[in-house]
Write an enzyme that holds these catalytic residues in place. Sequence first.
Site, short mmCIF file in Angstrom:
data_model
loop_
_atom_site.label_atom_id
_atom_site.label_comp_id
_atom_site.label_asym_id
_atom_site.label_seq_id
_atom_site.Cartn_x
_atom_site.Cartn_y
_atom_site.Cartn_z
N TRP A 143 0.80 -1.22 0.00
CA TRP A 143 0.00 0.00 0.00
C TRP A 143 0.84 1.27 0.00
O TRP A 143 0.31 2.36 -0.17
CB TRP A 143 -0.92 0.02 1.23
CG TRP A 143 -0.26 -0.46 2.48
CD1 TRP A 143 -0.42 -1.69 3.06
CD2 TRP A 143 0.69 0.24 3.31
NE1 TRP A 143 0.38 -1.78 4.19
CE2 TRP A 143 1.05 -0.61 4.37
CE3 TRP A 143 1.25 1.53 3.25
CZ2 TRP A 143 1.96 -0.25 5.36
CZ3 TRP A 143 2.15 1.89 4.24
CH2 TRP A 143 2.50 1.01 5.27
N ASN A 144 2.14 1.18 0.19
CA ASN A 144 2.91 2.41 0.39
C ASN A 144 3.15 3.19 -0.90
O ASN A 144 3.30 4.41 -0.89
CB ASN A 144 4.24 2.11 1.09
CG ASN A 144 5.08 1.08 0.36
OD1 ASN A 144 4.56 0.16 -0.27
ND2 ASN A 144 6.40 1.21 0.44
N GLU A 242 10.20 -8.84 -3.54
CA GLU A 242 10.85 -7.66 -2.96
C GLU A 242 10.21 -7.46 -1.60
O GLU A 242 9.06 -7.06 -1.51
CB GLU A 242 10.66 -6.45 -3.88
CG GLU A 242 11.55 -5.27 -3.51
CD GLU A 242 10.88 -4.36 -2.49
OE1 GLU A 242 11.25 -4.46 -1.29
OE2 GLU A 242 10.02 -3.58 -2.88
N CYS A 279 10.46 1.12 1.39
CA CYS A 279 11.30 -0.06 1.65
C CYS A 279 12.78 0.25 1.54
O CYS A 279 13.60 -0.42 2.17
CB CYS A 279 10.92 -1.20 0.71
SG CYS A 279 10.98 -0.77 -1.03
#
Length: 461
Positions: A143-144, A242, A279
């Site tokens: 969601w980021n 990832e 991330c």
Amino acid sequence: MFIGGSWRQASDGRTIDVLNPATEEVVASVPNATDSDLDEALTAAAAGFEVWRRTAPSDRAEVLDQAARLMLERVDEIAAILTEEQGKPLEEAAAEVRQAAEYFDWFAAEAVRSYGRLLPTAPGRRSWVERRPVGPVAAFTAWNFPASLPARKLAPAVAYGCSIILCPAVEAPRTAAELVRALADAGVPAGVVNLITGDPPRVSERLIGSEVIAKITLTGSVPVGQTLVRLSAERLQPLTLELGGHAPVLVFDDLDEAELGRAADALVRSKFRNSGQVCISPSRIFAQEAVFDQFVDAVVERVGRLSVGPLANKRRVDAVEALVDDSGAKVLCGGERPDGPGFYYPPTVLTDIPPDAAVLRDEPFGPIMPILPFGTLQDGLAQANAVPYGLAAYVFTASLARADEAIAGLDVGMIGVNEVALASAASPFGGVKASGYGREGGTESLEAYTVATAVTTKGAP
């Protein structure tokens, strides 16, 4: 949802609420897919693949190129949706939509460059290697970055002849739907691109358990990645994973005052972008002892000028608060959850951190900046590599020799030297160790979405 070329609700009418993280208000409801919906998506993807694998690469390129244009025409509309469901500033949301369009545009050009190679062989024989689309893809995104993460999977899958079932995070799914809408409006055939929203464990188990899915790709957490690996074991589906990181930064003492200031500018901007929910965010800062105090002061001064933005959900606020409260560290700024609605936590800087603190071991994925001193380059490298993650790392130095040594010693998939912008359509994105395996972005995506087929022929016997 988008299944087989048509927009539709769940077959039983069930929905999932989408919240605005700044206000906690429900801003939309999206379908909660049933098993029969998922089976229809699988059937559609299987049929779409048979069409798309035989479509000329130039025609695939034309669809991607047109979809990129449509996204740029709709950038303000899509950015407003992204901000409403994810919480990042509108200007940053618009930049992310443009980046997603860049993926479509870049892979439109790559669609006609999926080259094989001719092998030397004996007279009367021919031997070559060709790249063939791997098949229907199940793609799961976090969601980021609700625009760029789906684009990083949609674009190469479409370019190289795969069909795809995209499963965006239910916290921010409507942005992904706008990318799919652009592809549909650009003329992608029915079944080639499908979009499902629903309960993640049930959706992933149903899709991965199907004989239709030939490839799995995930951007998400380590536990989710481990779950998908276990699910894929039965059918031996290849994965691209990832899974996040805990990016170290080495700030060396050869920087003068102005250079330290520029390093602090870059790291504060990068660390607290998207409220730290990135991330590749610089999440463990190591400053060499001779400049440690000066660097910390520069960081704290800049953090004090930041505005507070929301995190994506209450889970993130609770997790960030626990990491700070349990760290035993000195809190230089931030560190207290504000009152009122919305999922907020202030930008927080920590020093004097015990070596066993969870914030140094667990990916914070929030607005926390731990800063620690280090002595020699080898000491810095040892601390930088002392976690199970290996996605990204950063080096700030005025010495080319030190930069080269640090690059050689960092065990990660991506490195920035005096630079924090690492992601682009042309660059492979991914990590090592617990950060996953495989790469998306760049020409390396050809390996992720195709298989190498070796062919040898000779004349009739």
